[in-house]
Design an enzyme around this catalytic site. Structure first.
Site, PDB file in Angstrom:
ATOM      1  N   ARG A  19       0.841  -1.196   0.000  1.00 36.80           N
ATOM      2  CA  ARG A  19       0.000   0.000   0.000  1.00 36.80           C
ATOM      3  C   ARG A  19       0.878   1.249   0.000  1.00 36.80           C
ATOM      4  O   ARG A  19       1.860   1.330   0.736  1.00 36.80           O
ATOM      5  CB  ARG A  19      -0.882  -0.026   1.243  1.00 36.80           C
ATOM      6  CG  ARG A  19      -1.862   1.113   1.319  1.00 36.80           C
ATOM      7  CD  ARG A  19      -2.757   0.964   2.557  1.00 36.80           C
ATOM      8  NE  ARG A  19      -3.229   2.275   2.962  1.00 36.80           N
ATOM      9  CZ  ARG A  19      -3.525   2.613   4.199  1.00 36.80           C
ATOM     10  NH1 ARG A  19      -3.386   1.725   5.169  1.00 36.80           N
ATOM     11  NH2 ARG A  19      -3.940   3.822   4.471  1.00 36.80           N
ATOM     12  N   ILE A  20       0.529   2.215  -0.822  1.00 38.34           N
ATOM     13  CA  ILE A  20       1.254   3.480  -0.867  1.00 38.34           C
ATOM     14  C   ILE A  20       0.473   4.485  -0.024  1.00 38.34           C
ATOM     15  O   ILE A  20      -0.693   4.757  -0.298  1.00 38.34           O
ATOM     16  CB  ILE A  20       1.386   3.982  -2.322  1.00 38.34           C
ATOM     17  CG1 ILE A  20       2.114   2.942  -3.187  1.00 38.34           C
ATOM     18  CG2 ILE A  20       2.100   5.332  -2.360  1.00 38.34           C
ATOM     19  CD1 ILE A  20       3.512   2.576  -2.730  1.00 38.34           C
TER      20      ILE A  20
ATOM     21  N   GLU B 248      14.533   2.264  -0.367  1.00 38.82           N
ATOM     22  CA  GLU B 248      15.796   1.838  -0.973  1.00 38.82           C
ATOM     23  C   GLU B 248      15.632   1.189  -2.334  1.00 38.82           C
ATOM     24  O   GLU B 248      16.544   1.222  -3.155  1.00 38.82           O
ATOM     25  CB  GLU B 248      16.518   0.884  -0.011  1.00 38.82           C
ATOM     26  CG  GLU B 248      16.730   1.596   1.312  1.00 38.82           C
ATOM     27  CD  GLU B 248      17.484   0.820   2.353  1.00 38.82           C
ATOM     28  OE1 GLU B 248      18.683   0.625   2.172  1.00 38.82           O
ATOM     29  OE2 GLU B 248      16.857   0.432   3.347  1.00 38.82           O
TER      30      GLU B 248
END
Ligand code: MOS
Length: 724
Positions: free
Chosen positions: A613-614, A689
């Protein structure tokens, strides 16, 4: 989409970083660095420095500040001035404290150092002969391991039996984080209590490491870092200026500010190791992998404190293959310290693995995306636990369509004087989280606050916390403020390992229901507005069963409570025994190589990512964009050059190339969104990352597509592409 809450403070200069703090009586410290790469400090003549204008003290290994080596979840942290050994050029060996920065700096130049110099080993190529086994990987697994099919004798046999084999050596350069804010600190003692303003990736961890170094109770140190000018792993450990400023301030009874110069950052902190990697991949003619061998060498400083785990980080997990063998070695050198840098392991590891996969696709005359999809792992080989949620195929399908991959030819195309090529590579980064505690507070003015010690080193965590707080409390985000970067707040994880959103977010989702429960109990208590009535909570209101409702602010006012707060904690648990967790992505880039000058320009970039989920699309995109740009930078720009005597030839921002706007085209980012609630209640996996992972290989693969030249090291330079 929410613009970041700290943005206006930062762009108007109101955000106060570590060295922006000035207090009455403050002194300034300047660090003295070694000018040999190996040996011992025989003597230091500090007489001239001590009598220079404004100088208050000069500390050296002969007149040291007492510091102990702190040990934390990140390992032990080196502290300066405790002995006379010199292990690299640019090592902190002295600290001059004066009334002004200029006085300290000028006096530092007067310190005369005599050395017993010893031969130094500074070259990775020369050091390979002295390689040692690396320590166990992050998960405790040994430096070498093999997972082989039952009837297979060795990885060599499996490779020999493979119809198609590619084998090659790759190498990646030493890098520096080059964060905008140099490592620095302002240390203030009030009696037995120390406050340190210093940018770091976790305020609570920094406070503990300073307390351990100084030999005082953890509770005696307060670390404050609400604003951090970039970290990327380079501010995980407490930095040298913080130790020195804190110890000197205690000795001198006055506040001390210490900051590294830009040049000093390159040696007095830590960077990314150089790597050499040997890949061998065997496949059937249809592209099915038969065997994968990945042997890696990482540079490491002489104290062997950190290696780049390229084999463990990539080849062990990315592809399904019946036979995989990896080894990880380290090469101790007289070089500046090494540490975590954005995607430690995965970033350089993916350059080698994803270049080799591209080479295999070429050898098989197969589309590189098809090759990757054919071998996409359902679980890390040798582990039984399947990925909780993996939509890499969708990333590739969406990306290929959006990028026009179908127009790619095996030998690129020519546009005028430009040779144009397309490249792709997979990105993966493990989804982790750390234990975290967050306090959620409701106030009688109808606002709320979420607070944890942690740090927002520019990632957008502060804004994410406010958003998760708002949704957990069912109120508008405008009514929620967030606080971070103060060790007196509940211990809240680390902005590292792409863990912060999942760690802090999960804790908020525990704290919010607790404070709502407390609110409901308060609302129905004797003498309260809803005494004896059944109550529930929605939309920022307490709803009574009799139809009445009050906002939480009104309830607090009516009960005479300015605020109520609850702390929630969350930590990884039994989900770790059920699934493996990773984020995934597909990187695409187009390069143009000039026919005559051989310069490489990246002309288009796209990354499609599956990170669960963003929470805040704007911040998520900008995290990924930053990572992708760094991948281009690793591919075409960055590399520290070390001279034979151990001095960095380009240890400054004039000689250490990083991309500027003209080097980077518009960066296109897309997310496929599948909330991963098997990983954590929020469903968000890390994405800090993964953006850098794979991109350097995508660039190198595009260069090959454009020119037919396979460059197996980064950075790729013009010289690599000159024709004879
Ligand atoms: Mo980042 S390299 O996980 O601090």
């Amino acid at each position: 989409m929410t613009t970041r809450l700290d943005g206006p403070m930062k762009v108007t200069g109101q955000a106060r970083y570590g060295t922006d703090h000035n207090v009455p009586g403050m002194l300034f410290g300047y660090v003295v660095l070694s000018t040999i790469a190996h040996g011992e400090v025989a003597a230091m003549d500090v007489a001239a420095a001590k009598s220079a204008p404004g100088v208050v003290a000069v500390y050296t290994p002969f007149e040291p500040l007492e510091l102990h080596t702190p040990v934390s979840m990140l390992g032990s942290t080196w502290v300066p001035l405790q002995n006379t050994e010199v292990a690299y050029y640019g090592q902190p060996i002295g600290f001059v404290v004066a009334e002004s920065f200029e006085q300290a700096r000028d006096a530092a130049a007067l310190v005369e150092v005599a050395y017993h110099e010893l031969p130094a080993l500074t070259s990775m190529a020369a050091g390979l002969a002295t390689a040692e086994d690396a320590p166990p990987a992050r998960d405790g697994s040994p430096p070498s391991l093999a997972v082989l099919a039952p009837d297979v004798e060795s990885i060599e046999h499996a490779l020999a039996a493979s119809p198609v084999v590619v084998e090659a050596m790759y190498s990646t350069a030493t890098q520096n984080h080059a964060a905008m804010e140099p490592h620095s600190a302002v240390a203030i003692w009030e009696g037995e209590r120390l406050t340190v303003h210093s940018g770091n990736q976790a305020a609570n961890l920094q406070a503990i490491s300073l307390a351990d170094a100084l030999g005082v109770e953890h509770s005696a140190v307060r670390s404050v870092n609400p604003f951090v000018g970039g970290a990327f792993g380079g501010k995980g450990h407490t930095a040298v200026p913080a130790f020195l400023a804190a110890a000197a301030a205690r000795e001198l009874g006055r506040p001390v500010k210490a900051a590294l110069t830009r040049e000093q950052v390159f040696t007095a902190t830590a960077g990314r190791p150089a790597t050499v990697q040997r890949l061998a991949i065997g496949a059937e003619r249809d592209g099915t992998l038969v065997a994968l061998r990945h042997d890696s060498w990482s540079s490491t400083p002489m104290d062997r404190s950190f290696i780049e785990p390229t084999s463990h980080g990539t080849s062990r997990e990315w592809y399904t293959t019946p036979n995989v063998a990896i080894s990880q070695k380290m090469v101790p050198l007289n070089i500046p310290p090494t540490t975590f840098m954005r995607a430690p392991g995965e970033a350089p590891g993916s350059f080698a693995l994803e270049s080799a996969m591209d080479e295999l696709a070429v050898a098989l005359e197969m589309d590189p995306i098809e090759l990757r999809m054919r071998n996409s792992s359902l679980a890390p080989p040798g582990k039984d636990l399947q990925w909780s949620s993996k939509h890499l195929d969708e990333c590739y399908a969406a990306g290929a369509a959006r990028f026009g991959w179908a127009q790619r030819t095996p030998t690129g195309r020519v546009e005028g004087d430009w040779l144009v090529g397309l490249g792709t590579a997979t990105a993966m980064f493990p989804a982790l989280r750390f234990p975290a505690s967050v306090q959620v507070m409701l106030r009688d003015d109808g606002t709320a606050e979420v607070a944890t010690s942690g740090a927002d080193p520019g990632t957008g965590l502060l804004t994410v916390m406010a958003l998760v707080g708002a949704s957990s409390l069912d109120i508008a985000p405008e009514r929620v403020t967030a606080q971070l970067g103060d060790s007196t707040l509940p211990a809240g994880g680390l902005s590292g390992g792409s863990t912060a959103t999942a760690s802090a977010g999960s804790a908020i989702m525990v704290a919010a229901p607790k404070v709502i429960d407390d609110l409901l109990a308060l609302a129905a208590a004797p003498g309260a507005p809803f005494e004896g009535v059944e109550v529930s909570y929605a939309d920022g209101h307490v709803l009574a069963a009799d139809g009445r409702s009050l906002t939480f602010g009104e309830v607090l006012k009516a009960t005479g409570r300015p605020s109520i707060a609850a702390i929630g904690s969350s930590a990884p648990g039994e989900e770790l025994t059920k699934h493996s967790f990773s984020s995934f992505g597909a990187q695409f880039c187009e390069v143009r190589v000039h026919r005559w000058t051989r310069e490489v320009r990246v002309s288009r970039m796209l990354g499609v990512f599956d990170a669960g989920r963003i929470i805040n699309e704007q911040a998520a995109r900008s995290q990924i964009i930053g990572g992708m740009i760094w991948g281009v930078s690793a591919a075409l720009h960055e590399g520290l050059e070390i001279e034979g005597n151990g001095r960095l030839a380009n240890g400054d921002l004039a000689g250490y190339l990083i991309p500027v706007n003209a080097d980077i085209p518009e960066v296109d980012v897309q997310f496929v969104q599948y909330p991963d609630t098997l990983h954590n209640p929020l469903g968000a996996r890390g994405l800090g990352e993964i953006g850098v992972v794979g991109m350097a290989a995508a660039v190198a693969n595009a260069v090959h597509n454009a020119t037919g030249t396979r460059v197996r090291h980064i950075p790729i330079t013009i010289e690599d592409l000159l024709e004879d």
